[in-house]
Design a protein around this motif. Structure first.
Motif, short mmCIF file in Angstrom:
data_model
loop_
_atom_site.label_atom_id
_atom_site.label_comp_id
_atom_site.label_asym_id
_atom_site.label_seq_id
_atom_site.Cartn_x
_atom_site.Cartn_y
_atom_site.Cartn_z
N VAL A 227 21.33 8.11 -0.91
CA VAL A 227 20.06 8.64 -1.39
C VAL A 227 20.34 9.87 -2.24
O VAL A 227 21.19 10.71 -1.88
CB VAL A 227 19.14 9.02 -0.21
CG1 VAL A 227 17.82 9.59 -0.72
CG2 VAL A 227 18.88 7.81 0.68
N ALA A 228 19.64 9.99 -3.36
CA ALA A 228 19.82 11.16 -4.23
C ALA A 228 18.48 11.54 -4.85
O ALA A 228 17.63 10.69 -5.11
CB ALA A 228 20.84 10.86 -5.33
N LEU A 229 18.33 12.83 -5.08
CA LEU A 229 17.12 13.31 -5.76
C LEU A 229 17.20 12.98 -7.24
O LEU A 229 18.28 13.02 -7.84
CB LEU A 229 16.98 14.83 -5.60
CG LEU A 229 16.63 15.35 -4.21
CD1 LEU A 229 16.73 16.87 -4.18
CD2 LEU A 229 15.23 14.91 -3.81
N GLY B 26 0.78 -1.23 0.00
CA GLY B 26 0.00 0.00 0.00
C GLY B 26 0.80 1.27 0.00
O GLY B 26 0.24 2.36 0.12
N LEU B 27 2.14 1.20 -0.15
CA LEU B 27 2.97 2.40 -0.14
C LEU B 27 3.62 2.56 -1.52
O LEU B 27 4.77 2.17 -1.74
CB LEU B 27 4.05 2.31 0.95
CG LEU B 27 3.53 2.15 2.38
CD1 LEU B 27 4.69 1.96 3.35
CD2 LEU B 27 2.72 3.38 2.79
N ALA B 28 2.86 3.11 -2.45
CA ALA B 28 3.35 3.29 -3.81
C ALA B 28 3.98 4.68 -3.94
O ALA B 28 3.32 5.69 -3.74
CB ALA B 28 2.21 3.13 -4.80
N TYR B 29 5.27 4.73 -4.26
CA TYR B 29 5.99 6.00 -4.35
C TYR B 29 6.15 6.41 -5.81
O TYR B 29 6.46 5.58 -6.68
CB TYR B 29 7.38 5.88 -3.71
CG TYR B 29 7.33 5.77 -2.20
CD1 TYR B 29 7.30 6.91 -1.41
CD2 TYR B 29 7.31 4.54 -1.56
CE1 TYR B 29 7.24 6.84 -0.03
CE2 TYR B 29 7.25 4.44 -0.18
CZ TYR B 29 7.22 5.59 0.58
OH TYR B 29 7.17 5.51 1.94
N GLY B 30 5.94 7.72 -6.07
CA GLY B 30 6.17 8.25 -7.40
C GLY B 30 7.64 8.43 -7.68
O GLY B 30 8.51 8.26 -6.80
N ALA B 31 7.95 8.83 -8.93
CA ALA B 31 9.35 8.92 -9.36
C ALA B 31 10.16 9.88 -8.51
O ALA B 31 11.34 9.63 -8.22
CB ALA B 31 9.39 9.33 -10.83
N PHE C 116 10.08 10.42 -5.43
CA PHE C 116 10.37 9.94 -4.09
C PHE C 116 11.15 8.62 -4.09
O PHE C 116 11.46 8.09 -3.02
CB PHE C 116 9.06 9.76 -3.31
CG PHE C 116 8.43 11.07 -2.91
CD1 PHE C 116 8.67 11.63 -1.66
CD2 PHE C 116 7.62 11.76 -3.79
CE1 PHE C 116 8.11 12.83 -1.30
CE2 PHE C 116 7.05 12.97 -3.43
CZ PHE C 116 7.29 13.51 -2.19
N ARG C 117 11.49 8.12 -5.25
CA ARG C 117 12.26 6.87 -5.31
C ARG C 117 13.75 7.19 -5.33
O ARG C 117 14.44 6.98 -6.33
CB ARG C 117 11.87 6.06 -6.54
CG ARG C 117 10.42 5.57 -6.51
CD ARG C 117 10.15 4.61 -7.64
NE ARG C 117 8.82 4.03 -7.54
CZ ARG C 117 8.48 2.84 -8.02
NH1 ARG C 117 9.38 2.11 -8.65
NH2 ARG C 117 7.26 2.39 -7.89
N GLY C 118 14.23 7.69 -4.18
CA GLY C 118 15.59 8.20 -4.15
C GLY C 118 16.64 7.26 -3.61
O GLY C 118 17.84 7.58 -3.63
N LEU C 119 16.27 6.09 -3.08
CA LEU C 119 17.26 5.17 -2.51
C LEU C 119 18.06 4.52 -3.63
O LEU C 119 17.51 3.87 -4.52
CB LEU C 119 16.54 4.10 -1.68
CG LEU C 119 17.44 3.12 -0.94
CD1 LEU C 119 18.26 3.85 0.12
CD2 LEU C 119 16.61 2.01 -0.29
N ARG C 120 19.39 4.71 -3.60
CA ARG C 120 20.25 4.20 -4.67
C ARG C 120 21.00 2.94 -4.26
O ARG C 120 21.24 2.05 -5.07
CB ARG C 120 21.26 5.29 -5.07
CG ARG C 120 20.61 6.56 -5.62
CD ARG C 120 20.00 6.29 -6.99
NE ARG C 120 19.42 7.51 -7.56
CZ ARG C 120 18.15 7.82 -7.51
NH1 ARG C 120 17.31 6.99 -6.91
NH2 ARG C 120 17.69 8.91 -8.06
N ALA C 121 21.44 2.86 -3.00
CA ALA C 121 22.22 1.70 -2.55
C ALA C 121 22.11 1.62 -1.03
O ALA C 121 21.80 2.62 -0.36
CB ALA C 121 23.69 1.81 -2.97
#
Length: 726
Positions: free
Chosen positions: A47-49, A23-28, A30-35
């Motif tokens: 994390v990066a924008l 139930g936690l769908a994030y838009g583009a 907010f998908r900042g986790l890289r590694a």
């Protein structure tokens, strides 16, 4: 060193798809986790924008999407019991910001207690950006699987008035602009105008802590239509003038009045309880105006709505001491508005994407068993002589309550009368067309769409509201069919109408008086004024709660009693009513809880013709004849629609409970939610703001609206207004 020595790399590819599943769908953005990496109980993350947001990083102390993404790695550790990989922030403690404008960061998460983490955020050089000493987390609840035709509705809220625990009243200096008569337990000095108040404050060197302003709504008590609109305009303009003076006049904008709160007081402008009414519509309009002013001037204005109880005025200081911007006082208890989720109070939630549904009993023997069921009324092919109607309002009858409670004999269908607009005509219907306003008798009325036999509906008079039209057919047809067709009531005869303040009772009294009969009626004592308003004097009125009516009406008629009884009572009340026919007569039984045998009645009461009847016995052809005759009587002014109280269909349980307790006078109706007319104009205020823009686009994209009137304070000068209009 980065990554930290001894840390093991974690797979982050499936993180966001996994969060979407719970139930936690994030838009583009907010998908900042890289590694991410893990070392013991610690979790580290990069994390990066995204590129489209990185250029805006300097606009924030810490970009909200960057902060949010910094917490996404929580699901990769064992920080929350039962999280299932998803946890939500609940309580923040000790947050500090060390640097601004970061677009990429490194994050360290460490456990600091049960379901709590410390968050350290640094830039790519290791310099600190932000820190949270403790963030308490809660496991995200698994989403409910919606049933067919439903949607996840946790984002829908309603307003609920919640009782406040008022603190001790603080010592304050009180003033009022204009007349103030309420006793608040403290002296209130009055000033005729804002200017007079300012002069007093200048002379004394002090401004009051609170300034009371009573919203005056002159000439509204009996106002209707244009007069009511004029009263509302007058009240709003008066308060608007005051607010403009208060926030622009230099005498009130200096430091002297910086701590003064303006208290706008109304009477009955808000409905606090589920059964409460708004009795002051101009005051309600004032609330709308002042709420806007509050948003622009936080902490400077309070709205207070009082009832007539002396204790409410006395409790006003304590209510204001709570610091609430909006309060309502009822019987000395202070309430404040809060958001509550739709459905938590028994509100029904219509299915999304299903055009056909209705409210009906779902089982059990209580009104809580009312629920929403799907129907094919919107899509089923029309039979010969049928029409499809978009329902605007539906009337509730006591029969419906008995069906809901499982007390009605047989397999009866709940919901029998509506008013609405024809959306489709079937074969053989050539005297009605799409778009015609109609009212009449149907089945499964408590929904947005019904099909009906053309013979059971008629054109609705233009002067009637949909609520008036929806509550007319059953009660007036029952009275007409029973008194004229079955009883043959004639001029000069006496008729007793039980429950005379109810729907059928009020209709029967009007009709019997039109036929020239002498009318007697019963009702609970609290409703006797209603009977008087229908033209009955006290000699012709008695209580429906005791058997005293028998003795009283025999005395009034010198022992002759009645010629006709229209009955809806039971048990000993039936026996007493039968004894009111000592010369014989006609006894019409409408109730279904105490039906007698006609032969037994005749044996004990010679000359009495007992008949239990139902309007359905009239048949569709005769129903059409009755409807036409009713419309003639209404057009002549011989009959008038009944008073109506309305509920939204989603609050059907409340409405049914109200009827079951016999608290209503006249009729109760349910109104149906409906989509905006694609051919009509939608007026949208605040249209160039963020919310207004979203609503405007939604109306066009999802509701097929093509004509919008967009209003905002700056109009075409507002940023984005031209693009929005285009």
């Amino acid at each position: 060193m980065w990554p930290p020595v001894g840390a093991t790399a974690l797979d982050v590819e499936g993180l966001y798809p996994g969060l979407a599943e719970v139930g936690l769908a994030y838009g583009a953005s907010f998908r900042g986790l890289r590694a991410a990496w893990r070392r013991g109980e610690e979790v580290f993350a990069e994390v990066a924008l995204p590129e489209q947001e990185a250029g805006r990083a300097a606009e924030f102390g810490l970009h909200p999407a960057l902060l949010d993404a910094s917490l996404h790695a929580v699901g990769l550790g064992d920080f929350v019991d039962g999280s299932g990989g998803a946890a939500l922030p609940f309580e923040w403690s000790g947050m500090s910001l060390h640097a601004t404008g970061a677009s990429a960061v490194r994050v360290r998460l460490t456990s600091v207690g049960p379901n709590a983490v410390a968050v350290e955020i640094a830039d790519e050089t290791g310099a600190p950006v932000a820190r949270v000493d403790s963030l308490v987390l809660r496991a995200a609840a698994a989403p409910r699987q919606p049933a067919r035709g439903t949607a996840h509705r946790d984002s829908l809220f309603r307003t609920e008035w919640t009782a406040l625990t008022a603190e001790e009243t603080v010592t304050a200096d009180w003033a009022a602009i204009g007349t103030w008569t309420g006793d608040i337990g403290a002296p209130v000095r009055t000033a005729d105008s804002p200017a007079a108040l300012a002069e007093t404050a200048e002379r004394s060197g002090n401004a009051p802590d609170f300034v009371l302003v009573k919203c005056r709504t002159p000439a509204y008590d009996d106002a209707e239509g244009a007069d009511a609109a004029a009263a509302a305009r007058s009240a709003v303009n008066e308060i608007l003038d005051l607010l403009q003076t208060w926030f622009t006049d230099e005498r009130f904008t200096d430091d002297r009045f910086a701590g003064t709160r303006l208290v706008v007081v109304t009477d009955g402008a808000v409905a606090v309880g589920p059964d409460a009414d708004v009795t002051d519509l101009p005051g309600a309009a004032v609330w709308g105006l002042v709420r806007s002013a509050q948003s622009e001037n936080p902490g400077r204005i309070v709205l207070a709505d009082l009832d007539a109880a002396t204790a409410s005025a006395a409790a006003l200081p304590a209510a204001l001491a709570t610091g609430e911007p909006q309060v309502a006082l009822r019987e000395g208890v202070a309430y404040a508005p809060r958001l509550a989720r739709v459905g938590t109070d028994g509100t029904l939630v219509p299915p999304v994407g299903e055009p056909g549904w209705f409210v009906g009993p779902m089982g059990g023997d209580s009104l809580d068993g009312l629920g929403i069921q799907l129907s094919d009324a919107a899509t089923a092919p029309l039979a010969d002589g049928d029409i499809r109607i978009g329902v605007r309002s539906a009337g509730i009858n006591f029969r419906d309550v008995l069906i809901a409670l499982g007390m009605y004999p047989g397999d009866a269908v709940m919901g029998g009368e509506i008013a609405g607009v024809i959306t489709e005509v079937g074969p053989g219907v050539d005297d009605l067309a799409v778009g015609d306003r109609v009212f009449g008798m149907v089945q499964q009325a408590f929904g947005p769409v019904v099909t009906a036999d053309r013979r059971r509906v008629a054109p609705a008079p233009r002067s009637w509201s949909y609520e008036q039209a929806a509550t007319t057919p059953i009660v007036f047809l029952t009275a007409l069919y029973g008194l004229r067709d079955l009883a043959g009531l004639r001029a000069g005869e006496r008729v007793l109408v039980h429950a005379g303040a109810g729907g059928v009772g009020m209709a029967a009294i009007q009709l019997a008086r039109h036929l020239g009969a002498e009318v007697f009626a019963t009702a609970s004592e609290g409703k006797w004024d209603t009977l008087r308003s229908l033209g009955l004097d006290d000699a012709h009125i008695a209580s429906s709660r005791t058997l005293d009516f028998e003795e009283k009406f025999l005395a009034v008629t010198d022992g002759q009693g009645m010629d006709v009884v229209l009955n809806s009572l039971a048990r000993e009340f039936v026996d007493a009513s039968l004894r009111l026919l000592p010369r014989g007569g006609r006894f019409l039984e409408m109730g279904k809880t105490d039906i007698r045998q006609a032969g037994v009645v005749a044996a004990h009461h010679p000359g009495v013709d007992y008949q239990a009847f139902d309007l359905a016995e009239a048949g569709p052809d005769h129903t059409q004849t009755l409807l036409r005759h009713l419309l003639e009587l209404f057009e002549q002014g011989a009959l008038a629609p009944l008073p109506v109280r309305t509920w939204d269909v989603r609050r059907a349980r409340e409405a049914f409970r109200y009827v079951s307790q016999a608290r209503h006078i006249g009729k109760v109706a349910l109104t149906m939610p409906r989509r905006p007319d694609p051919e009509g104009t939608v007026l949208l205020t605040g249209a160039t703001g963020t919310l207004g823009t979203l609503v405007a686009r939604h109306l066009v994209a999802e509701r097929e609206v093509r004509d919008l009137l967009l209003l905002s304070r700056r109009g075409e000068q507002a940023p984005g207004a031209t693009e929005l209009a285009r």
